[in-house]
Scaffold this active site. Structure first.
Site, PDB file in Angstrom:
ATOM      1  N   ARG A  81      44.789  57.549  44.893  1.00  0.00           N
ATOM      2  CA  ARG A  81      44.566  56.896  46.203  1.00  0.00           C
ATOM      3  C   ARG A  81      44.915  55.415  46.276  1.00  0.00           C
ATOM      4  NH1 ARG A  81      39.123  58.884  49.162  1.00  0.00           N
ATOM      5  NH2 ARG A  81      38.112  57.636  47.569  1.00  0.00           N
ATOM      6  N   ASP A  82      45.416  54.827  45.218  1.00  0.00           N
ATOM      7  CA  ASP A  82      45.810  53.409  45.351  1.00  0.00           C
ATOM      8  C   ASP A  82      46.982  53.094  44.432  1.00  0.00           C
ATOM      9  OD1 ASP A  82      45.714  50.926  46.507  1.00  0.00           O
ATOM     10  OD2 ASP A  82      44.119  50.162  45.229  1.00  0.00           O
TER      11      ASP A  82
END
Length: 134
Positions: free
Chosen positions: A73-74
């Site tokens: 997610r990042d």
């Protein structure tokens, strides 16, 4: 999510984790090297060949993460370090990672990620495995 991931040579080893003052702390192996963000700042944009070799190095790591039902997610240049010892790319900062429950894929959750690199469905709180590729 990180403690559930198996060991992979291109993911920092989680040495310990604890909670203090209602904050979670992760103690991870230190990876010596420059981030891709630093490389971009120093040398300018990557050539097509550099990007191909970067993907060949990193995609198997992402595949490993996804096989373990985790979405990072990042993913962005500052969360990828070229390890000085062997020039391999290491995926770091699983602070935003999420373990996927099969039922939760369609449920809207908290929006996490960095705006410039965030996939549209993730920006709407519905990250998929493919969001990490975005």
């Amino acid at each position: 999510g990180l403690e559930l991931l198996g060991k992979h040579s291109q993911i920092p080893e989680l040495l310990a984790y604890f909670t203090a003052d209602n904050r979670q702390y992760l103690v991870q192996e230190f990876i010596e090297g420059d981030t891709l963000e630093q490389e971009l700042d120093n040398q300018g944009i990557f050539t097509e060949n550099q990007i191909i070799s970067l993907l060949e190095d990193l995609l198997p790591v992402l595949d490993f993460v996804h096989q373990n039902q985790v979405i990072h997610r990042d993913i962005k240049p500052e969360n990828i370090i070229r390890r000085a010892s062997d020039n391999k790319l290491v995926l770091v900062d699983f602070g935003a990672s999420k373990q996927v429950q099969r039922t939760s894929m369609s449920v809207t959750g908290t929006v996490i990620g960095s705006a410039a690199y965030c996939a549209p469905e993730q920006a709407m709180g519905k990250p998929q495995y493919g969001s990490d590729l975005y």
